[in-house]
Design a protein around this motif. Structure first.
Motif, PDB file in Angstrom:
ATOM      1  N   LEU A  40       9.723   7.572 -10.993  1.00  0.00           N
ATOM      2  CA  LEU A  40       8.624   6.552 -10.695  1.00  0.00           C
ATOM      3  C   LEU A  40       7.443   7.172 -10.655  1.00  0.00           C
ATOM      4  O   LEU A  40       7.030   8.343 -10.396  1.00  0.00           O
ATOM      5  CB  LEU A  40       8.844   5.752  -9.362  1.00  0.00           C
ATOM      6  CG  LEU A  40      10.374   5.020  -9.349  1.00  0.00           C
ATOM      7  CD1 LEU A  40      10.348   4.192  -7.997  1.00  0.00           C
ATOM      8  CD2 LEU A  40      10.676   4.183 -10.524  1.00  0.00           C
ATOM      9  N   ILE A  41       6.112   6.301 -11.034  1.00  0.00           N
ATOM     10  CA  ILE A  41       4.838   6.959 -10.997  1.00  0.00           C
ATOM     11  C   ILE A  41       4.495   7.112  -9.397  1.00  0.00           C
ATOM     12  O   ILE A  41       5.065   6.893  -8.475  1.00  0.00           O
ATOM     13  CB  ILE A  41       3.828   5.886 -11.355  1.00  0.00           C
ATOM     14  CG1 ILE A  41       3.919   4.764 -10.505  1.00  0.00           C
ATOM     15  CG2 ILE A  41       4.119   5.596 -12.706  1.00  0.00           C
ATOM     16  CD1 ILE A  41       2.710   3.630 -10.598  1.00  0.00           C
ATOM     17  N   PRO A  42       3.563   8.347  -9.215  1.00  0.00           N
ATOM     18  CA  PRO A  42       3.163   8.725  -7.856  1.00  0.00           C
ATOM     19  C   PRO A  42       2.219   7.846  -7.430  1.00  0.00           C
ATOM     20  O   PRO A  42       2.279   7.676  -6.036  1.00  0.00           O
ATOM     21  CB  PRO A  42       2.510  10.187  -8.105  1.00  0.00           C
ATOM     22  CG  PRO A  42       2.212  10.176  -9.469  1.00  0.00           C
ATOM     23  CD  PRO A  42       3.077   9.435 -10.341  1.00  0.00           C
ATOM     24  N   GLY A  43       1.417   6.839  -8.255  1.00  0.00           N
ATOM     25  CA  GLY A  43       0.524   6.223  -7.754  1.00  0.00           C
ATOM     26  C   GLY A  43      -0.702   6.789  -7.832  1.00  0.00           C
ATOM     27  O   GLY A  43      -0.977   8.155  -7.623  1.00  0.00           O
ATOM     28  N   GLY A  44      -1.745   5.943  -8.158  1.00  0.00           N
ATOM     29  CA  GLY A  44      -3.086   6.462  -8.109  1.00  0.00           C
ATOM     30  C   GLY A  44      -4.181   5.754  -7.137  1.00  0.00           C
ATOM     31  O   GLY A  44      -3.937   4.667  -6.981  1.00  0.00           O
ATOM     32  N   SER A  45      -5.350   6.092  -7.013  1.00  0.00           N
ATOM     33  CA  SER A  45      -5.753   7.556  -7.695  1.00  0.00           C
ATOM     34  C   SER A  45      -5.251   8.877  -6.965  1.00  0.00           C
ATOM     35  O   SER A  45      -5.426   9.720  -7.677  1.00  0.00           O
ATOM     36  CB  SER A  45      -7.116   7.540  -8.020  1.00  0.00           C
ATOM     37  OG  SER A  45      -7.825   7.642  -6.713  1.00  0.00           O
ATOM     38  N   SER A  46      -5.031   8.632  -5.549  1.00  0.00           N
ATOM     39  CA  SER A  46      -4.781   9.865  -4.647  1.00  0.00           C
ATOM     40  C   SER A  46      -3.326  10.333  -5.104  1.00  0.00           C
ATOM     41  O   SER A  46      -2.480  10.584  -4.207  1.00  0.00           O
ATOM     42  CB  SER A  46      -4.983   9.652  -3.346  1.00  0.00           C
ATOM     43  OG  SER A  46      -6.411   9.085  -3.145  1.00  0.00           O
ATOM     44  N   SER A  47      -2.919  10.668  -6.303  1.00  0.00           N
ATOM     45  CA  SER A  47      -1.374  10.839  -6.564  1.00  0.00           C
ATOM     46  C   SER A  47      -0.925  12.270  -5.936  1.00  0.00           C
ATOM     47  O   SER A  47       0.151  12.131  -5.268  1.00  0.00           O
ATOM     48  CB  SER A  47      -1.250  10.909  -8.130  1.00  0.00           C
ATOM     49  OG  SER A  47      -2.193  11.852  -8.702  1.00  0.00           O
ATOM     50  N   GLY A  48      -1.728  13.235  -6.104  1.00  0.00           N
ATOM     51  CA  GLY A  48      -1.474  14.522  -5.556  1.00  0.00           C
ATOM     52  C   GLY A  48      -1.122  14.554  -4.183  1.00  0.00           C
ATOM     53  O   GLY A  48      -0.444  15.320  -3.261  1.00  0.00           O
ATOM     54  N   SER A  49      -2.352  13.995  -3.557  1.00  0.00           N
ATOM     55  CA  SER A  49      -2.426  14.094  -1.909  1.00  0.00           C
ATOM     56  C   SER A  49      -1.059  13.235  -1.317  1.00  0.00           C
ATOM     57  O   SER A  49      -0.436  13.838  -0.286  1.00  0.00           O
ATOM     58  CB  SER A  49      -3.530  13.241  -1.329  1.00  0.00           C
ATOM     59  OG  SER A  49      -4.751  13.956  -1.837  1.00  0.00           O
ATOM     60  N   ALA A  50      -0.643  12.078  -1.887  1.00  0.00           N
ATOM     61  CA  ALA A  50       0.519  11.538  -1.538  1.00  0.00           C
ATOM     62  C   ALA A  50       1.904  12.447  -1.906  1.00  0.00           C
ATOM     63  O   ALA A  50       2.757  12.367  -1.102  1.00  0.00           O
ATOM     64  CB  ALA A  50       0.562  10.137  -2.172  1.00  0.00           C
ATOM     65  N   ALA A  51       1.913  12.812  -2.989  1.00  0.00           N
ATOM     66  CA  ALA A  51       3.064  13.683  -3.441  1.00  0.00           C
ATOM     67  C   ALA A  51       2.971  14.996  -2.538  1.00  0.00           C
ATOM     68  O   ALA A  51       4.282  15.365  -2.238  1.00  0.00           O
ATOM     69  CB  ALA A  51       2.934  14.141  -4.798  1.00  0.00           C
ATOM     70  N   ALA A  52       2.199  15.538  -2.330  1.00  0.00           N
ATOM     71  CA  ALA A  52       2.179  16.651  -1.168  1.00  0.00           C
ATOM     72  C   ALA A  52       2.823  16.378  -0.007  1.00  0.00           C
ATOM     73  O   ALA A  52       3.697  17.342   0.573  1.00  0.00           O
ATOM     74  CB  ALA A  52       0.729  17.279  -1.094  1.00  0.00           C
ATOM     75  N   VAL A  53       2.605  15.383   0.752  1.00  0.00           N
ATOM     76  CA  VAL A  53       3.051  15.062   1.807  1.00  0.00           C
ATOM     77  C   VAL A  53       4.607  14.565   1.725  1.00  0.00           C
ATOM     78  O   VAL A  53       5.577  14.890   2.395  1.00  0.00           O
ATOM     79  CB  VAL A  53       2.172  13.893   2.720  1.00  0.00           C
ATOM     80  CG1 VAL A  53       2.878  13.207   3.710  1.00  0.00           C
ATOM     81  CG2 VAL A  53       0.951  14.391   2.990  1.00  0.00           C
TER      82      VAL A  53
END
Length: 375
Positions: A96-109
């Motif tokens: 699934l998409i990580p979602g935007g726009s703060s994709s990397g910040s959510a994925a990191a957590v």
């Protein structure tokens, strides 16, 4: 370092001796590093000369800033897909998409790479990736957290806020990035929730109702007449302000097609459109305030549907409806948090809680109370 898989742009950014590890969206200045905003158009830009104010708060709390995180280019997209610097993989739901726009910040957590991370939310850009990646994400009250040193410099909707794997860590993060935040706020009575009558897939609502029933939440269904108008008005303001901020970049040939096309379309937004949107902002804000005079908070889904697969989400414009339930609260400025739930089939669902202006502490307390009651 792997910017595609682990969403890290620059490691060992700034360190204190504290135990909390933090990652920061790369639309936020850190002295000595470029602020790329996920775009090749800024590839030759100079490094930031000083920290964003929020970065100073984090470092003064003796946290370690271990990375800057990737994002949907220019923070102008909802899928998190970035053709230039790679799309962060959604750790819990890899297809699934990580979602935007703060994709990397959510994925990191979600991947356990940071105790908390920082994103920005102009039209859902914290709450949406939080829901997609199965973490907590808070859009604070507008202007509650400093935007000094955040790109774009001017925005009437954008909010800086945290991601974490618990409400407790969200509160810790808020205490760090907002010196006025009181972490020890407690509820004095049984809360009453307004369930906002909005369109969302049945499995989304079923997950939310199951959670609320388990928590034995006291709730009542309500309607907001201007809700859909607020969604459209928020887009008008975003389009106008983003064209002012980034329009010149469309001439560089370095902006990816999805964002470039959205910017060119945004150029059609007029001041009259914005003035009309401001009238809707006033009406919508009044409606939400009236509900919050009777209830402690409003509950609705974060997303109206299950996040799409990455392979199906190349056309950002086709999925703009994913912001239908989050963007209105950027228009009104109310604080909103996304709480991670799942469907019976193990797919991500976000429960969104909205509270009064500057009642961010109460919002966090309400979220904790619900989660404890649902255990």
């Amino acid at each position: 370092m792997n910017s595609i898989n682990m969403n890290i742009i620059a490691k060992d950014v700034a360190k204190g001796s504290g135990s909390l590890k933090v990652m920061v969206k790369d639309s936020i200045d850190i002295a000595g590093f470029q602020t790329l905003s996920g775009s090749l158009a800024y590839q030759d830009s100079p490094v930031a000369e000083q920290n964003a104010q929020i970065v100073d708060h984090i470092l003064n709390a003796d946290c370690q800033i271990t990375a800057k995180t990737n994002l949907h280019e220019l923070a102008f997209g909802i899928t998190g897909i970035n053709k230039n610097f790679g799309t962060p993989i959604n750790p819990k739901y890899p297809e699934l998409i990580p979602g935007g726009s703060s994709s990397g910040s959510a994925a990191a957590v979600a991947a356990g790479l940071a105790d908390f991370s920082i994103g920005t939310d102009t039209g859902g850009s914290i709450r949406m990736p939080a829901a997609c990646c199965g973490v907590y994400g808070l859009k604070p009250t507008f202007a509650r957290v400093s935007r000094i040193g955040v790109v774009p410099a001017q925005s009437s909707l954008d909010c800086v806020g945290p991601f974490a794997n618990s409400v407790s860590m969200i509160k810790t993060a808020m205490q760090i990035i907002d010196p006025t935040f009181k972490k020890d706020f407690s509820l004095s009575k049984t809360p009453r929730f307004a369930i906002l009558d909005v369109a969302a897939d049945e499995e989304i609502w079923q997950s939310i109702h199951d959670f609320l029933n388990q928590a034995q939440a006291v709730s009542e269904k309500v309607e907001v007449q201007s809700f859909n108008d607020a969604y459209r008005a928020g887009m008008q303001i975003i389009n106008y302000e983003n064209w002012q901020a980034y329009g010149a970049l469309t001439k560089t040939g370095k902006v990816a097609a999805d964002v470039n096309n959205r910017l060119l379309k945004a150029a059609e937004t007029t001041l009259t459109d914005v003035e009309n949107a401001e009238q809707i902002r006033k009406k919508f804000s009044q409606e939400i305030d009236q509900i919050l005079q009777q209830f402690d908070a409003i509950i609705l889904p974060t997303l109206p549907q299950i996040p799409p697969k990455v392979v199906d989400a190349e056309n950002t414009t086709a999925f703009l409806n994913l912001t239908a339930l989050v963007r209105p609260f950027n228009l009104s400025g109310h604080p909103a948090m996304s709480i991670p739930l799942e469907t019976a089939n193990g797919l991500p669902v976000g429960l969104q809680i909205v509270a009064n202006q500057n009642a961010d502490e109460m919002l966090c307390a309400l979220a904790e109370d619900l989660l404890k009651a649902a255990q």
